[in-house]
Scaffold this motif. Sequence first.
Motif: not given
Length: 196
Positions: A85-100, A77-83
């Motif tokens: 706003s770049t603010h969602h890039l941080h959400h993408l990194v955070g959720t990826a860190a949680m998956v990791y 969802r964050a990857l889709w939202a990056v289109r």
Amino acid sequence: MHGPASPGWLLVALCAVTGTYCLLRMRSGVEEQRRAAGGEALMGFGMAVMAVPAAVFAPPGWAWPAYAVVFGAAALRALWAVRRSTHHLHHLVGTAAMVYMALTMAASPAGGHGHVHGASGVPVLTGALLVYFTGYVLVTGARLVPVPAGAAVTGVPSAAGGRAADGAPRWGDRPELARACRLSMGIGMLAMLLTM
């Protein structure tokens, strides 16, 4: 402090309070603010659950893969939202860190019963995430310096929908509170990554 469980409880409290505030921010009159607050609430509560000391709660074997699926969906969802706003890039990194972290716990020899504490992930990936979140915490902390009234705030949309009748921002739409929320989660993420 009363033994090794105390820092875990402090992290649980920090993340739970942050998640609760983010839930309250979802009542904002600004749609983008509501969306961001929803993702941040998920992160806050997810981090709180992940940080519960293992002596109190040992999750079943299916919990960590389920965690990875939930945060994987949030990452998509964050990857889709990056289109938008770049603010969602941080959400993408955070959720990826949680998956990791969830996948690391699922693969740990103890079956994830140690929560994040004592797990070992890929050192290069853990190091990269530590560098990212350290930088994020430092930059976000520096931005908490008081903002003059009416100034634009990066990452927090401003609109008439986020203002009270007298023109002042509502407490749930205050940019400094949203930044403090993000700073708290960044600190929590750093603490969790340091224990890996």
